[in-house]
Design a protein around this motif. Structure first.
Motif, PDB file in Angstrom:
ATOM      1  N   ARG A  46       0.733  -0.704  -0.057  1.00 56.81           N
ATOM      2  CA  ARG A  46      -0.373   0.319  -0.097  1.00 56.81           C
ATOM      3  C   ARG A  46       0.928   0.678   0.166  1.00 56.81           C
ATOM      4  NH1 ARG A  46      -2.580  -0.390   4.490  1.00 56.81           N
ATOM      5  NH2 ARG A  46      -4.290  -2.005   3.649  1.00 56.81           N
ATOM      6  N   SER A  47       1.844   0.997   0.075  1.00 54.91           N
ATOM      7  CA  SER A  47       2.809   2.601   0.390  1.00 54.91           C
ATOM      8  C   SER A  47       3.711   2.804  -0.208  1.00 54.91           C
ATOM      9  CB  SER A  47       4.245   1.539   1.585  1.00 54.91           C
ATOM     10  OG  SER A  47       3.533   1.875   3.003  1.00 54.91           O
ATOM     11  N   VAL A  48       4.006   1.507  -1.289  1.00 57.24           N
ATOM     12  CA  VAL A  48       4.403   1.430  -3.194  1.00 57.24           C
ATOM     13  C   VAL A  48       3.298   2.402  -3.817  1.00 57.24           C
ATOM     14  CG1 VAL A  48       5.199   1.108  -5.100  1.00 57.24           C
ATOM     15  CG2 VAL A  48       5.887  -0.144  -2.476  1.00 57.24           C
ATOM     16  N   LEU A  49       1.933   1.695  -3.273  1.00 60.95           N
ATOM     17  CA  LEU A  49       0.822   2.181  -4.225  1.00 60.95           C
ATOM     18  C   LEU A  49       0.280   3.621  -3.928  1.00 60.95           C
ATOM     19  CD1 LEU A  49      -1.194  -1.154  -4.826  1.00 60.95           C
ATOM     20  CD2 LEU A  49       0.572  -0.309  -6.297  1.00 60.95           C
ATOM     21  N   ASP A  50       0.811   3.928  -2.616  1.00 60.46           N
ATOM     22  CA  ASP A  50       0.225   5.381  -2.402  1.00 60.46           C
ATOM     23  C   ASP A  50       0.928   6.708  -2.724  1.00 60.46           C
ATOM     24  OD1 ASP A  50      -2.317   4.433  -1.193  1.00 60.46           O
ATOM     25  OD2 ASP A  50      -1.444   4.389   1.394  1.00 60.46           O
ATOM     26  N   ALA A  51       1.925   5.968  -3.927  1.00 62.63           N
ATOM     27  CA  ALA A  51       2.640   7.039  -4.096  1.00 62.63           C
ATOM     28  C   ALA A  51       2.410   7.333  -5.485  1.00 62.63           C
ATOM     29  CB  ALA A  51       4.657   6.710  -3.720  1.00 62.63           C
ATOM     30  N   ALA A  52       2.025   6.595  -6.256  1.00 61.81           N
ATOM     31  CA  ALA A  52       1.150   6.594  -7.674  1.00 61.81           C
ATOM     32  C   ALA A  52      -0.296   7.652  -7.436  1.00 61.81           C
ATOM     33  CB  ALA A  52       1.240   4.987  -7.851  1.00 61.81           C
ATOM     34  N   PHE A  53       0.398   8.573  -8.614  1.00 64.76           N
ATOM     35  CA  PHE A  53      -1.001   8.975  -8.625  1.00 64.76           C
ATOM     36  C   PHE A  53      -2.149   9.095  -9.265  1.00 64.76           C
ATOM     37  CE2 PHE A  53      -3.780  12.150 -11.412  1.00 64.76           C
ATOM     38  CZ  PHE A  53      -3.491  13.145 -10.380  1.00 64.76           C
ATOM     39  N   ALA A  54      -2.459   7.630  -9.861  1.00 63.37           N
ATOM     40  CA  ALA A  54      -2.880   6.584  -9.872  1.00 63.37           C
ATOM     41  C   ALA A  54      -4.061   5.920  -9.208  1.00 63.37           C
ATOM     42  CB  ALA A  54      -2.762   6.118 -11.326  1.00 63.37           C
ATOM     43  N   GLU A  81       4.171  -2.350 -14.562  1.00 64.01           N
ATOM     44  CA  GLU A  81       5.065  -2.182 -13.458  1.00 64.01           C
ATOM     45  C   GLU A  81       5.150  -2.787 -11.972  1.00 64.01           C
ATOM     46  OE1 GLU A  81       7.106   2.003 -11.533  1.00 64.01           O
ATOM     47  OE2 GLU A  81       5.098   2.369 -12.952  1.00 64.01           O
ATOM     48  N   HIS A  82       3.871  -2.844 -12.169  1.00 63.43           N
ATOM     49  CA  HIS A  82       3.849  -2.845 -10.337  1.00 63.43           C
ATOM     50  C   HIS A  82       3.181  -4.507  -9.844  1.00 63.43           C
ATOM     51  CE1 HIS A  82       2.715   1.073  -9.942  1.00 63.43           C
ATOM     52  NE2 HIS A  82       2.999   0.910  -9.352  1.00 63.43           N
ATOM     53  N   THR A  83       3.133  -4.574 -10.893  1.00 60.94           N
ATOM     54  CA  THR A  83       2.764  -6.707 -11.600  1.00 60.94           C
ATOM     55  C   THR A  83       3.762  -7.584 -11.749  1.00 60.94           C
ATOM     56  OG1 THR A  83      -0.231  -6.093 -12.236  1.00 60.94           O
ATOM     57  CG2 THR A  83       1.265  -8.724 -12.367  1.00 60.94           C
ATOM     58  N   SER A  84       4.480  -6.830 -12.180  1.00 61.44           N
ATOM     59  CA  SER A  84       6.009  -8.425 -12.338  1.00 61.44           C
ATOM     60  C   SER A  84       7.502  -7.281 -11.626  1.00 61.44           C
ATOM     61  CB  SER A  84       5.991  -7.905 -13.716  1.00 61.44           C
ATOM     62  OG  SER A  84       6.287  -6.523 -14.323  1.00 61.44           O
ATOM     63  N   GLU A  85       7.016  -6.166 -11.080  1.00 59.83           N
ATOM     64  CA  GLU A  85       8.331  -5.227 -10.582  1.00 59.83           C
ATOM     65  C   GLU A  85       8.421  -6.022  -8.953  1.00 59.83           C
ATOM     66  OE1 GLU A  85       9.677  -1.872 -12.568  1.00 59.83           O
ATOM     67  OE2 GLU A  85       9.643  -2.086 -14.569  1.00 59.83           O
TER      68      GLU A  85
END
Length: 205
Positions: A89-97, A185-189
């Motif tokens: 969630r911390s990683v995804l919260d940094a994304a704008f989308a 990017e988020h699914t594989s990396e």
């Protein structure tokens, strides 16, 4: 009985004696003669004499080590899963989308703050650890065709582990000027390609 538990056990027995409690139950570890730690569950019965006064105790203990180990393993797994969820969630919260994470079995794992901000009618309780199908009605209110979106998401999740490039999944239009796409990017990396356990989707203009 190990020193940290002796006081608890003795106080429980004393309280049972003073309160005239007929039965009590406790769980605590004991050290065997070979030095092995065994967890026991002990039922203690207070025996009374003909005058109703305490005359002694009768205790029956059984080995519950396997159950305690299973409970500890479940707790460790739970905390590990919560830690992984928090880090993701911390990683995804940094994304704008706005982003939604879906496990391979079709269960929604989490969503980022941007998704909840954009769609305030969606709640954590409605998303986290819930099946994708449960959001069909909510998606129908937010987008053009909720059931079709759910079906597309389910197919896109399933294809995340199939041979071939991850990018083979097309974007899916959900509302005027908006489309959903699987974020490679988020699914594989964020995962090993051989051990993908979830797919990440993002909503973009």
């Amino acid at each position: 009985i190990p020193p940290p538990h002796r006081g608890l056990v003795s106080r429980s027995v004393l309280r049972q004696y003073l309160d005239r409690t007929p039965n009590s139950y406790q769980e605590f570890p004991i050290i065997t003669g070979t030095g092995r730690t065994v967890w026991v569950g002990q039922n203690v019965t207070l025996n009374l004499d003909e005058r109703g006064e305490p005359a002694g105790f009768q205790a029956i203990a059984r080995d519950i080590s396997d159950r305690k180990r299973a409970e500890e393993e479940r707790e460790q797994q739970y905390h590990a899963a919560e830690q992984a969820r928090s880090e993701l969630r911390s990683v995804l919260d940094a994304a704008f989308a706005p982003m939604l994470v879906v496990l391979l079995d079709g269960t929604m794992r989490t969503a980022n703050r941007r998704l909840y901000d954009m769609f305030p009618t969606l709640t954590h309780q409605a998303v986290e650890d819930q099946p994708l199908a449960s959001l069909a009605t909510a998606f129908d209110e937010l987008f053009e065709d909720g059931p079709a979106l759910v079906a597309w998401l389910q197919a896109a999740v399933a294809s995340a582990t199939s041979p071939g490039p991850l990018g083979a999944v097309q974007v899916h239009p959900v509302r005027r000027n908006f489309s959903v796409m699987r974020s490679e990017e988020h699914t594989s990396e964020l995962q090993s390609r051989e051990t993908i356990s979830y797919a990440v989707f993002c909503l973009k203009k």
